[in-house]
Scaffold this active site. Structure first.
Site, PDB file in Angstrom:
ATOM      1  N   GLN A  68       0.827  -1.203   0.000  1.00  0.00           N
ATOM      2  CA  GLN A  68       0.000   0.000   0.000  1.00  0.00           C
ATOM      3  C   GLN A  68       0.862   1.255   0.000  1.00  0.00           C
ATOM      4  O   GLN A  68       0.540   2.247  -0.639  1.00  0.00           O
ATOM      5  CB  GLN A  68      -0.951   0.003   1.204  1.00  0.00           C
ATOM      6  N   ALA A  89      -5.546   5.110  -0.252  1.00  0.00           N
ATOM      7  CA  ALA A  89      -5.318   5.234   1.191  1.00  0.00           C
ATOM      8  C   ALA A  89      -3.828   5.263   1.506  1.00  0.00           C
ATOM      9  O   ALA A  89      -3.002   4.693   0.797  1.00  0.00           O
ATOM     10  CB  ALA A  89      -5.962   4.053   1.907  1.00  0.00           C
ATOM     11  N   SER A  94      -5.646   1.334   4.507  1.00  0.00           N
ATOM     12  CA  SER A  94      -6.364   0.691   3.401  1.00  0.00           C
ATOM     13  C   SER A  94      -7.126  -0.531   3.886  1.00  0.00           C
ATOM     14  O   SER A  94      -6.564  -1.402   4.568  1.00  0.00           O
ATOM     15  CB  SER A  94      -5.385   0.246   2.323  1.00  0.00           C
ATOM     16  N   HIS A  96      -7.823  -2.885   2.110  1.00  0.00           N
ATOM     17  CA  HIS A  96      -7.241  -4.065   1.445  1.00  0.00           C
ATOM     18  C   HIS A  96      -6.300  -4.845   2.370  1.00  0.00           C
ATOM     19  O   HIS A  96      -6.096  -6.040   2.185  1.00  0.00           O
ATOM     20  CB  HIS A  96      -6.498  -3.660   0.172  1.00  0.00           C
ATOM     21  N   ASP A 103     -11.141  -5.570  -5.320  1.00  0.00           N
ATOM     22  CA  ASP A 103     -11.535  -4.676  -6.404  1.00  0.00           C
ATOM     23  C   ASP A 103     -11.873  -5.532  -7.612  1.00  0.00           C
ATOM     24  O   ASP A 103     -11.076  -6.381  -8.005  1.00  0.00           O
ATOM     25  CB  ASP A 103     -10.384  -3.731  -6.788  1.00  0.00           C
ATOM     26  N   GLU A 152     -16.132   4.561  -5.510  1.00  0.00           N
ATOM     27  CA  GLU A 152     -15.385   3.391  -5.992  1.00  0.00           C
ATOM     28  C   GLU A 152     -16.360   2.222  -6.177  1.00  0.00           C
ATOM     29  O   GLU A 152     -16.497   1.376  -5.289  1.00  0.00           O
ATOM     30  CB  GLU A 152     -14.272   2.993  -5.006  1.00  0.00           C
ATOM     31  N   HIS A 155     -14.977  -1.495  -5.477  1.00  0.00           N
ATOM     32  CA  HIS A 155     -14.306  -1.910  -4.232  1.00  0.00           C
ATOM     33  C   HIS A 155     -15.343  -2.467  -3.253  1.00  0.00           C
ATOM     34  O   HIS A 155     -16.213  -1.733  -2.770  1.00  0.00           O
ATOM     35  CB  HIS A 155     -13.596  -0.675  -3.654  1.00  0.00           C
TER      36      HIS A 155
HETATM   37 ZN    ZN Z   1     -10.050  -1.186  -3.443  1.00  0.00          ZN
END
Ligand code: ZN
Length: 182
Positions: A68, A89, A94, A96, A103, A152, A155
């Site tokens: 990230q 982020a 994040s 993630h 995503d 987004e 996401h």
């Molecule tokens: Zn994402």
């Protein structure tokens, strides 16, 4: 349900212990991983999408703190800090890094992550059906003041069917839902 946003971060050392490789789904880049609980649910979602005529492809799943960090540095050097912060982020911030987030993209947007995905049939399908599998769209349209992020539509974060359905039916963001729990 851990809040990961502009205010709350995960420790830099946090890596889920049960990450598994996504072997049975299409991905745009190799070596994508999710937590063991979430990977089969993503399979179910992608199979249901396919049955409805939509080919969804994984663009990005788990990202480590270090990954990230380099993603954000790339966007900052490309777009400048203000725009980079709207769409990417900081490391530790994040979703993630949770290993429960993915995503998704499709051929109709050239396998990119872009806002127009939300207007494509597969993007609309995802918005209307993700909750049935326990996923929420973390950053919906028109909620930047709440989430801190631009729209987004690609996401999605796994929070379980019960919570995802409640969030969907209330028409609120995960961020707002978590606030009501505090
Ligand atoms: Zn994402």
């Amino acid at each position: 349900m851990y809040p990961v946003n502009k205010q709350n971060a995960l420790p830099s050392s946090y890596v889920p212990e049960d990450l598994v490789p996504l072997t049975s789904v299409r991905t745009t880049t190799a070596n994508q991983r999710l937590r063991r609980l979430v990977a089969p649910v993503l399979d179910q979602l992608l199979t249901a999408a396919k049955a409805a005529g939509h080919d969804l492809v994984v663009s990005s799943a788990f990202r480590s703190y270090a990954e990230q960090e380099s993603v954000h540095a790339y966007w900052e050097s490309t777009l400048g800090k203000v725009q980079a912060d709207r769409q990417s982020a900081l490391a530790g911030h994040s979703e993630h890094q949770l290993g429960t987030v993915v995503d998704l993209t499709s051929a109709s947007v050239g396998f990119q992550l872009e806002e127009s995905f939300g207007d494509k049939p597969e993007g609309r399908w995802l918005r209307e059906n993700a909750h049935r599998f326990g996923f929420v769209i973390s950053y919906p349209a028109g909620k930047e003041a709440v989430t801190g992020y631009a729209y987004e539509p690609w996401h999605i974060r796994y929070v379980g069917v019960e919570q995802a359905t409640a969030i969907y039916q209330k028409g609120i963001t995960l961020e707002e839902y978590l606030r009501t729990l505090r």
